[in-house]
Write a protein that holds these residues in place. Structure first.
Motif, PDB file in Angstrom:
ATOM      1  N   THR A  54       7.400  -2.404  -8.029  1.00  0.00           N
ATOM      2  CA  THR A  54       8.334  -1.869  -6.952  1.00  0.00           C
ATOM      3  C   THR A  54       7.880  -1.473  -5.848  1.00  0.00           C
ATOM      4  OG1 THR A  54       8.971   0.169  -7.884  1.00  0.00           O
ATOM      5  CG2 THR A  54      10.185  -1.629  -8.636  1.00  0.00           C
ATOM      6  N   GLN A  97      15.244   0.018  -6.732  1.00  0.00           N
ATOM      7  CA  GLN A  97      16.145  -1.028  -6.040  1.00  0.00           C
ATOM      8  C   GLN A  97      16.103  -0.743  -4.638  1.00  0.00           C
ATOM      9  OE1 GLN A  97      17.210  -3.762  -7.244  1.00  0.00           O
ATOM     10  NE2 GLN A  97      17.943  -4.449  -5.321  1.00  0.00           N
ATOM     11  N   SER A 132      12.974  -1.493  -2.575  1.00  0.00           N
ATOM     12  CA  SER A 132      12.967  -2.855  -2.281  1.00  0.00           C
ATOM     13  C   SER A 132      13.998  -3.641  -0.970  1.00  0.00           C
ATOM     14  CB  SER A 132      13.257  -3.843  -3.157  1.00  0.00           C
ATOM     15  OG  SER A 132      12.376  -3.599  -4.304  1.00  0.00           O
ATOM     16  N   GLU A 133      14.642  -2.529  -0.492  1.00  0.00           N
ATOM     17  CA  GLU A 133      16.020  -2.955   0.725  1.00  0.00           C
ATOM     18  C   GLU A 133      15.616  -1.991   1.561  1.00  0.00           C
ATOM     19  OE1 GLU A 133      19.358  -2.445  -2.034  1.00  0.00           O
ATOM     20  OE2 GLU A 133      19.004  -4.530  -2.930  1.00  0.00           O
TER      21      GLU A 133
END
Lengths: 119, 119, 119, 119
Positions: free
Chosen positions: C24, D49, D52-53
């Motif tokens: 990640t 998460q 990654s955004e």
């Protein structure tokens, strides 16, 4: 210094702000490392000599970064249920064995070699 | 925890090894940062959940790295004549003002925004 | 240097090992920082002069750590779809504006003040 | 990417500002580590998460920090007369031997164990 009392205050501080969701051991280790680098930044372009003669203003900034490092360290210890005082005591005993005064004394080379020793 | 006594022991430890020549504030800040990264390394591939469930072996390694961070921190404080306990107390008061519970509570977004605030 | 080709190789390397689950952006930024500290560790007790006169053995270790930093950097760029070459070009132009030669030239003090500037 | 040309530009940039006195390998390794931490800071409170955004604004900040890491890396390579391209090539070959796909594939545990291997 009353580490337990400080940990309790920080715990309450984080609880009141609902920050436990962010204070995973992983994230706290990151925060500690980031604060250690902010401390380092103050020294990066200084000579060895200059680093011993900080202005009052710079010293105050350094002092605050050191407090941040300390706070994340005791917060991480709290989360991992580690007794820092015991850990430090044991490490000092270990270091005395690892770096015997008569063997490492005096020369930079010896010191460096010992420090590089991955054991 | 008796920081003064620990600093005195570390001072004697360094004196006996003739290490003061290496222990400039600049070098100690580097060593502290390096130890913080060795601590971080244990967490780098773990999930948030895994970082809360360390094995006994891993926990012991983490504990030793935390002791190293602590030791360089009090050594640096000693060299710069900084009272860590006072510095931590002042920083906790500052943080309470900087992150008012009613403003930052609850959402990650708010927390992150506040943390990014360079002030 | 063909960054695209290197990124493709690293991507394939990670795919073959099923490592995307660990790669990640968060974890890659940690790994990059850890490698940068391993690089730093080689210099922590050296004088400025000594750091310019590394032994062949030490230089080879430093070289490998630098390769690690580079590899995680291009891997992170790949994951975030960042064009490193463009980023570097833009940053060099920014730096030229931020540190005008006629203003910062010569004195450590000026340089340090500029470097401390948070803007 | 033309590393040689970039190094030449950075060399000239430093010459014009009389910065070679600060750009010892030791100081450059510190600066590189500090920049890697500034990069890390953007990720410290994010979930895997979320990392990654990134928002466009955050991605642009991350991009600039990555450029800074890259620039200090090539500057250090220039000062140490290290050919980064060769170093990276050799490291990729080494890594392929160190982490054979059939041995490390699939499980986090195996990956972590391999990564912890100090060899």
């Amino acid at each position: 210094m009353d580490i337990d009392a400080l940990q309790k205050r920080f715990r309450q501080f984080a609880d009141e702000r609902d920050w436990n969701q962010f204070h995973t051991p992983k994230n706290l280790a990151m925060a500690l490392s980031v604060e250690a680098s902010e401390l380092l930044e103050h020294f990066q372009w200084l000579s060895a000599q200059e680093s011993s003669e900080l202005s009052e203003e710079k010293l105050n900034q350094v002092r605050q970064e050191m407090a941040d490092v300390f706070l994340y360290l005791i917060r991480l210890a709290d989360k991992l249920d580690i007794n820092l005082e015991d850990a430090v005591e044991e490490k000092m005993v270990l270091n005395a064995k690892k770096y015997p005064a008569d063997k490492v004394k005096g020369s930079a080379k010896k010191y460096t070699d010992y420090q590089d020793d991955p054991s």
